[in-house]
Design a protein around this motif. Structure first.
Motif, PDB file in Angstrom:
ATOM      1  N   LEU A 118       0.819  -1.222   0.000  1.00 41.05           N
ATOM      2  CA  LEU A 118       0.000   0.000   0.000  1.00 41.05           C
ATOM      3  C   LEU A 118       0.853   1.272   0.000  1.00 41.05           C
ATOM      4  N   LEU A 119       2.141   1.124  -0.317  1.00 38.08           N
ATOM      5  CA  LEU A 119       3.058   2.262  -0.202  1.00 38.08           C
ATOM      6  C   LEU A 119       2.573   3.496  -0.977  1.00 38.08           C
ATOM      7  N   TRP A 120       2.187   3.279  -2.224  1.00 36.73           N
ATOM      8  CA  TRP A 120       1.745   4.394  -3.079  1.00 36.73           C
ATOM      9  C   TRP A 120       0.545   5.100  -2.444  1.00 36.73           C
ATOM     10  N   GLU A 121      -0.405   4.304  -1.955  1.00 37.95           N
ATOM     11  CA  GLU A 121      -1.620   4.885  -1.367  1.00 37.95           C
ATOM     12  C   GLU A 121      -1.309   5.632  -0.072  1.00 37.95           C
ATOM     13  N   ILE A 122      -0.453   5.053   0.760  1.00 47.15           N
ATOM     14  CA  ILE A 122      -0.116   5.696   2.042  1.00 47.15           C
ATOM     15  C   ILE A 122       0.500   7.074   1.771  1.00 47.15           C
ATOM     16  N   LYS A 123       1.390   7.129   0.768  1.00 49.76           N
ATOM     17  CA  LYS A 123       2.018   8.415   0.397  1.00 49.76           C
ATOM     18  C   LYS A 123       0.946   9.442   0.041  1.00 49.76           C
ATOM     19  N   ARG A 124      -0.048   8.983  -0.726  1.00 47.31           N
ATOM     20  CA  ARG A 124      -1.070   9.915  -1.219  1.00 47.31           C
ATOM     21  C   ARG A 124      -2.110  10.264  -0.151  1.00 47.31           C
ATOM     22  N   GLN A 134       9.205   8.879   6.858  1.00 44.94           N
ATOM     23  CA  GLN A 134      10.500   9.043   6.164  1.00 44.94           C
ATOM     24  C   GLN A 134      11.581   9.528   7.123  1.00 44.94           C
ATOM     25  N   GLN A 135      11.219  10.490   7.977  1.00 41.30           N
ATOM     26  CA  GLN A 135      12.186  10.976   8.968  1.00 41.30           C
ATOM     27  C   GLN A 135      12.564   9.846   9.926  1.00 41.30           C
ATOM     28  N   ALA A 136      11.547   9.070  10.310  1.00 40.73           N
ATOM     29  CA  ALA A 136      11.783   7.949  11.223  1.00 40.73           C
ATOM     30  C   ALA A 136      12.746   6.945  10.592  1.00 40.73           C
ATOM     31  N   LEU A 137      12.542   6.686   9.308  1.00 40.06           N
ATOM     32  CA  LEU A 137      13.404   5.728   8.610  1.00 40.06           C
ATOM     33  C   LEU A 137      14.850   6.216   8.592  1.00 40.06           C
ATOM     34  N   LEU A 144      21.309   2.763  13.384  1.00 36.91           N
ATOM     35  CA  LEU A 144      21.667   1.342  13.376  1.00 36.91           C
ATOM     36  C   LEU A 144      22.558   0.964  12.193  1.00 36.91           C
ATOM     37  N   GLN A 145      22.977   1.982  11.423  1.00 39.12           N
ATOM     38  CA  GLN A 145      23.815   1.723  10.232  1.00 39.12           C
ATOM     39  C   GLN A 145      23.190   0.659   9.322  1.00 39.12           C
ATOM     40  N   LEU A 146      21.939   0.897   8.984  1.00 42.16           N
ATOM     41  CA  LEU A 146      21.235  -0.052   8.106  1.00 42.16           C
ATOM     42  C   LEU A 146      20.752   0.680   6.865  1.00 42.16           C
ATOM     43  N   GLN A 147      20.157  -0.079   5.962  1.00 37.89           N
ATOM     44  CA  GLN A 147      19.525   0.540   4.797  1.00 37.89           C
ATOM     45  C   GLN A 147      18.145  -0.078   4.582  1.00 37.89           C
ATOM     46  N   LEU A 148      17.295   0.092   5.591  1.00 35.02           N
ATOM     47  CA  LEU A 148      15.930  -0.416   5.444  1.00 35.02           C
ATOM     48  C   LEU A 148      15.273   0.341   4.292  1.00 35.02           C
ATOM     49  N   PRO A 149      14.451  -0.349   3.489  1.00 36.13           N
ATOM     50  CA  PRO A 149      13.847   0.288   2.308  1.00 36.13           C
ATOM     51  C   PRO A 149      12.709   1.250   2.654  1.00 36.13           C
ATOM     52  N   GLU A 150      12.292   2.017   1.647  1.00 38.85           N
ATOM     53  CA  GLU A 150      11.243   3.021   1.829  1.00 38.85           C
ATOM     54  C   GLU A 150       9.926   2.397   2.290  1.00 38.85           C
ATOM     55  N   ASP A 151       9.728   1.119   1.980  1.00 34.36           N
ATOM     56  CA  ASP A 151       8.501   0.419   2.417  1.00 34.36           C
ATOM     57  C   ASP A 151       8.257   0.648   3.913  1.00 34.36           C
ATOM     58  N   SER A 153       8.920   3.271   5.710  1.00 32.96           N
ATOM     59  CA  SER A 153       8.316   4.589   5.975  1.00 32.96           C
ATOM     60  C   SER A 153       6.802   4.460   5.973  1.00 32.96           C
ATOM     61  N   GLY A 154       6.303   3.648   5.026  1.00 36.05           N
ATOM     62  CA  GLY A 154       4.857   3.431   4.914  1.00 36.05           C
ATOM     63  C   GLY A 154       4.299   2.690   6.119  1.00 36.05           C
ATOM     64  N   PHE A 155       5.017   1.653   6.553  1.00 33.19           N
ATOM     65  CA  PHE A 155       4.544   0.886   7.720  1.00 33.19           C
ATOM     66  C   PHE A 155       4.506   1.767   8.969  1.00 33.19           C
ATOM     67  N   ILE A 156       5.552   2.564   9.141  1.00 33.86           N
ATOM     68  CA  ILE A 156       5.623   3.445  10.320  1.00 33.86           C
ATOM     69  C   ILE A 156       4.484   4.463  10.260  1.00 33.86           C
ATOM     70  N   ALA A 157       4.234   5.006   9.048  1.00 37.25           N
ATOM     71  CA  ALA A 157       3.135   5.975   8.867  1.00 37.25           C
ATOM     72  C   ALA A 157       1.808   5.352   9.295  1.00 37.25           C
ATOM     73  N   LEU A 158       1.577   4.086   8.916  1.00 34.13           N
ATOM     74  CA  LEU A 158       0.318   3.419   9.285  1.00 34.13           C
ATOM     75  C   LEU A 158       0.202   3.258  10.801  1.00 34.13           C
TER      76      LEU A 158
END
Length: 280
Positions: A118-124, A134-137, A144-151, A153-158
């Motif tokens: 639902l990433l596209w929808e969450i953004k919109r 996005q800031q949280a990500l 943590l020196q990681l590269q978690l994907p943009e997905d 950001s969407g989960f955190i937003a939800l």
């Protein structure tokens, strides 16, 4: 304040003078301590009061499995969300979000990143919450020196959307899914391209979000002012026909029968979008 339970070197469960349970975070706050020991107020960097009911053992157990660093990252994100959205967030967000971050990192380390469908929808639909996501990500990845994907950001937003309302996560996701489907029906039925910056589009999204909430909680709207909408099917035939399509989709898939008023409101919104498109 006395320690009820040590969650980690940096997190303890306390009983306040008022007899309430709270989670206190602070560097080394639980180190070398035992249950019943007093805690120096100055050592507490942040605390989370569980206002509704006691902190269940389940809650405490989950927290005790989460690395303290994740707890302080969670706390940072919640503070960010509170400041940016100026809304009350439910206490449960601290648990839900720290648990989510913990799992996200574990999955990432095992090479099992989860796609956010639902990433596209969450953004919109939830741009403000997504911006916080996005800031949280960034905070998570930098800390943590990681590269978690943009997905993520969407989960955190939800999670934030969920904590700012009385919904549960299942409902928030289902609601987002329904709005997406309704928008698609209108788009293909009228063969239009949405102007996502337009006020009418934003209004329609807002209307659909409230509409799906009502649908999921089974609240019905009726204004009984039929005269106001007399002959709307003749006056806005194209939009009316499209609104009827939404109505039968909702009835068929969610067993929710729209009232005449609800179809009217949808038709009015759809007509605005249709006109917008017509003028472009």
């Amino acid at each position: 304040m006395k320690i009820d339970r040590i969650l980690s070197n940096n997190a303890v469960l306390l009983i306040t003078e008022q007899g309430e349970e709270c989670v206190a975070l602070g560097r080394g706050i639980g180190f070398g301590k035992k249950n019943g020991d007093a805690v120096d107020e100055a050592a507490i960097e942040s605390r989370f009061l569980k206002s509704s009911g006691g902190l269940s053992t389940f809650f405490a157990e989950i927290l005790s499995d989460i690395p303290p660093l994740y707890l302080s990252i969670t706390e940072k994100i919640i503070r960010l969300a509170r400041d940016a959205l100026t809304i009350e967030l439910q206490d449960t967000l601290f648990l839900a979000l720290s648990d989510h971050i913990n799992f996200a990192v574990l999955r990432y380390q095992k090479g099992m990143a989860i796609k956010n469908q639902l990433l596209w929808e969450i953004k919109r639909f939830y741009p403000h919450e997504f911006a916080i996501g996005q800031q949280a990500l960034r905070i998570i990845n930098e800390s943590l020196q990681l590269q978690l994907p943009e997905d993520e950001s969407g989960f955190i937003a939800l999670h934030i959307v969920n904590a700012s309302g009385e919904n549960n996560m299942q409902k928030v996701m289902l609601s987002t899914e329904i709005v997406k489907n309704l928008l698609n029906i209108v788009k293909y039925d009228l063969n239009i391209v949405y102007d996502e910056q337009s006020l009418d589009y934003q209004r329609f999204i807002t209307h659909l979000k409230f509409f799906t909430q009502r649908l999921l909680t089974r609240e019905f709207v009726s204004h009984q002012q039929i005269s106001l909408y007399d002959n709307i099917d003749q006056r806005l035939p194209r939009a009316w026909h499209c609104a009827q399509k939404l109505s039968s989709y909702v009835d068929k898939n969610y067993q929710y029968e729209l009232t005449y008023d609800e179809v009217v409101f949808l038709a009015i919104h759809i007509e605005r979008l249709r006109k917008d498109n017509f003028h472009h």
